[in-house]
Scaffold this motif. Structure first.
Motif, PDB file in Angstrom:
ATOM      1  N   GLU A 213      35.470  49.681  39.733  1.00 35.66           N
ATOM      2  CA  GLU A 213      36.604  49.611  38.824  1.00 35.66           C
ATOM      3  C   GLU A 213      37.871  49.333  39.624  1.00 35.66           C
ATOM      4  N   LYS A 214      38.629  48.396  39.159  1.00 30.34           N
ATOM      5  CA  LYS A 214      39.855  48.017  39.845  1.00 30.34           C
ATOM      6  C   LYS A 214      41.034  48.083  38.884  1.00 30.34           C
ATOM      7  N   ALA A 215      42.216  48.266  39.477  1.00 23.57           N
ATOM      8  CA  ALA A 215      43.449  48.210  38.688  1.00 23.57           C
ATOM      9  C   ALA A 215      43.732  46.758  38.339  1.00 23.57           C
ATOM     10  N   ASP A 216      43.907  46.508  37.053  1.00 24.90           N
ATOM     11  CA  ASP A 216      44.059  45.122  36.619  1.00 24.90           C
ATOM     12  C   ASP A 216      45.380  44.894  35.904  1.00 24.90           C
ATOM     13  N   LEU A 217      45.553  45.496  34.724  1.00 23.39           N
ATOM     14  CA  LEU A 217      46.703  45.190  33.877  1.00 23.39           C
ATOM     15  C   LEU A 217      47.915  46.020  34.291  1.00 23.39           C
ATOM     16  N   LEU A 218      49.053  45.369  34.221  1.00 23.57           N
ATOM     17  CA  LEU A 218      50.329  46.002  34.555  1.00 23.57           C
ATOM     18  C   LEU A 218      51.318  45.675  33.449  1.00 23.57           C
ATOM     19  N   ALA A 219      51.903  46.694  32.839  1.00 23.49           N
ATOM     20  CA  ALA A 219      52.874  46.509  31.753  1.00 23.49           C
ATOM     21  C   ALA A 219      54.288  46.561  32.317  1.00 23.49           C
TER      22      ALA A 219
END
Length: 656
Positions: free
Chosen positions: A86-92
């Motif tokens: 699992e990786k960090a993907d979306l950034l708001a």
């Protein structure tokens, strides 16, 4: 828990990715999003929003880690089937224009844009821990729940009378904290208020859940931090509802800028907290949350950073993330344009720890590792190369004569550090004569604008002195006009600081302050706490204006005294006046006086007397002619006069 970061008027958004802390997301003054790799300590991605100058980024938040598809899918082996990374993907990213941008770190591009919901600037964003939901709070006092699958608004409700400045979702996804100045806890199923808390006297900038226990067990705690507040308050959600006031306070040296914590899952587990303050210090806390505590808690360890010069200068910390070990901390320090990341071992047994680092050497090493494959082409003296910076920014490139400086394939080429490159920029060599090309003025203002932003960001006195020494009003106006909006307020603070110094520097700073007020009045007027930000400048100007009347009176008195002294000195130098008469005139009283007067007259003035005698003779002749005419007309009167004349002669003879 998803990591988020809000922004205060002087704070730039900054956040580590969740779980592995693989990335650090930063939004600098130029409005660009930069994602740095904490492992390689290099720039991973850079994204420039289309409206990065008009709609600056105000807050960022990483979404929950998920399994992201990278490239074409391949058939996995049986050994790989159970292990999914699992990786960090979306950034708001929330913007001042009221839109929310969703950026995908895996794709390296914009995922979607959420707009049409807020009428004011977005102050905070927070992800739901499980579902594809995002919550945003705005200046329009509304909270919006966004659905990321459809990219549309799911629900919207009014949260407060004032602006919503901070949000946080509980770990189970059932409760939502929102704050302006008062703090409210919402039930996400019904969108109704569950609890209300007193809050802070200023706008709340940080909300975090400290425990994962259910609210009905008196074990749910959360903490809050506010602008211009040096205390972090901890609140307890009690079952009986008597929970309006805070139960624990953590003392800080300045308002909180970045917070990271490790939550407590039980009463026997302590909450670990890392707080980076506005003054650049890091405070580490560790506390067991079990009811109220009257005295404010001090940090178990305070970390500062400085350089290795003879007179140490503090290096500001930007963000910190706690590791699995209580001694390991991931630090980000330096400036937002080029941060330095490091995993450090902190000896928490000491109350104060000072780490010394050579930032310039670290930056030059990282730059060499990045651009070692880049080759600089050989150009002639007539070429111009566009350099990164403001739009239209140009810099001259020194050409090399053919055959004089040729690159050797076997020679070792060493890249210069940023400090060396800045040192080689000599703005004084730019000619401003009439024969200079038209682009010289724009080149000068571009250089000044870029250097001014860099100097304000790094707080470098040498760069700022080089920029502020200009006396040309046109250059000052164009430089200020080209500044990005986030750099305006730091510029005003730097001008205020220099106005308090030597009067010679104050005379130069007044020109810059005038240009800032002329070009950026609308932006300054839009700031919510402008009075507190410009309070020092206002009071300083007010005090100097009060003294102006007294100084004017003193100037007038001194002018009178100096004039009096000058006249006295000049009167002493005047020579004595010769008081002897050059001409004396006396009236004719008798024949004797005439004789005596003729003797006393000087020979030089005889001509004047002859003229007067001639005038008298002519007058006597006129009288005789008139008398003769009268005698011709009256012969009787002539005989009478003769008789009278004879009588007079007789009387005179008798007297003799």
């Amino acid at each position: 828990m998803a990591a988020d970061a809000g922004i205060s008027p002087l704070q730039l958004p900054c956040a580590f990715s969740p779980k592995s802390r693989q990335y650090l997301a930063l939004c600098a003054q130029d409005g660009r999003l930069r994602i740095w790799s904490t492992d390689s300590k290099t720039l991973h991605q850079e994204y420039v929003p289309s409206a990065h100058l008009s709609a600056t980024c105000t807050c960022i938040a990483w979404g929950p880690c998920r399994t992201a598809k990278e490239g074409p899918t391949r058939k996995k082996r049986k050994s790989e089937a159970g292990h999914v990374e699992e990786k960090a993907d979306l950034l708001a990213m929330g913007t001042a224009a009221g839109t929310v941008l969703i950026y995908s770190a895996t794709k390296g591009a914009l995922h979607c844009t959420l707009d049409g919901g807020h009428s004011g600037g977005v102050n905070c964003v927070h992800w739901h821990p499980e579902d594809n939901l995002l919550y945003s709070g705005s200046d329009d006092s509304n909270i919006i729940e966004w659905d990321l699958q459809t990219g549309k608004m799911r629900s919207k409700w009014k949260a407060d009378r004032a602006a919503v400045t901070s949000l946080c979702v509980s770990h189970d996804g059932k409760l939502l904290l929102s704050a302006g100045q008062t703090i409210k806890m919402w039930d996400l199923d019904t969108k109704e208020v569950y609890r209300k808390f007193t809050g802070h006297s200023t706008a709340v900038t940080t909300l975090r859940f400290a425990t994962t226990r259910p609210p009905d067990s008196n074990g749910l705690y959360f903490l809050s931090g506010a602008a211009h507040d040096r205390l972090l308050s901890v609140w307890q959600v009690r079952e009986d509802g008597k929970d309006k006031n805070s139960v624990v306070s953590f003392t800080l040296t300045d308002e909180p800028q970045h917070i990271d914590l490790v939550t407590s899952n039980s009463k026997e587990e302590a909450v670990r907290l890392a707080v980076v303050c506005k003054d650049g210090q890091l405070h580490l806390f560790e506390h067991f949350l079990n009811g109220p505590c009257k005295k404010p808690l001090s940090p178990i360890c305070t970390v500062q950073m400085s350089d290795t010069k003879d007179s140490p200068v503090p290096i500001p910390l930007l963000a910190a993330a706690l590791g699995a070990d209580s001694r390991t901390v991931l630090l980000a320090y330096g400036n937002h344009l080029q941060p330095v990341m490091e995993r450090a071992e902190i000896n928490t047994s000491e109350r104060h720890v000072c780490l010394t680092r050579d930032v310039l050497t670290t930056l030059s090493l990282s730059m060499e590792s990045i651009v070692s494959k880049v080759k600089t082409p050989i150009v002639n003296a007539k070429s111009k190369v566009l350099v990164p910076g403001l739009p239209g920014h140009q810099a001259p490139v020194k050409g090399t004569t053919q055959g004089s400086e040729k690159r050797k394939k076997d020679s070792d080429t060493k890249e210069m550090s940023i400090a060396e490159r800045l040192g080689e920029i000599d703005l004084s060599t730019v000619s401003t004569e009439k024969g200079a090309p038209k682009g010289t003025a724009s080149l000068l203002t571009d250089n000044f604008a870029v250097l001014l932003v860099q100097g304000l960001e790094s707080n470098d006195a040498n760069i700022l002195n080089k920029v502020f020494q200009t006396r040309k009003d046109m250059v000052i106006k164009k430089t200020v006009a080209r500044l990005p909006l986030p750099a305006v307020l730091p510029l005003v603070e730097e001008i205020t600081k220099r106005l308090q110094g030597h009067p010679f520097m104050a005379a130069l700073m007044v020109r810059w302050l005038k240009a800032v007020i002329m070009h950026h009045t609308s932006y300054l007027a839009s700031l919510p706490d402008l009075v507190t930000q410009l309070g020092v400048l206002y009071h300083m100007i007010e005090s100097r204006v009060k003294m102006f009347h007294k100084l004017t009176k003193l100037h007038g008195k001194l002018y009178l005294v100096m004039t009096q002294v000058a006249t006295n000195d000049s009167s002493k130098t005047v020579t004595d006046v010769d008081r002897t008469a050059k001409l004396v005139y006396e009236e004719e009283s008798s024949d004797e006086d005439e004789a005596s007067g003729d003797e006393g007259l000087p020979d030089d003035d005889s001509d004047n007397w002859e003229e007067e005698e001639a005038k008298e003779e002519t007058m006597e002749e006129d009288k005789e002619e008139q008398a003769a005419d009268e005698e011709d007309e009256n012969p009787d009167s002539r005989t009478e006069s003769k008789a009278n004349g004879e009588e007079d002669m007789e009387n005179e003879s008798e007297e003799e």
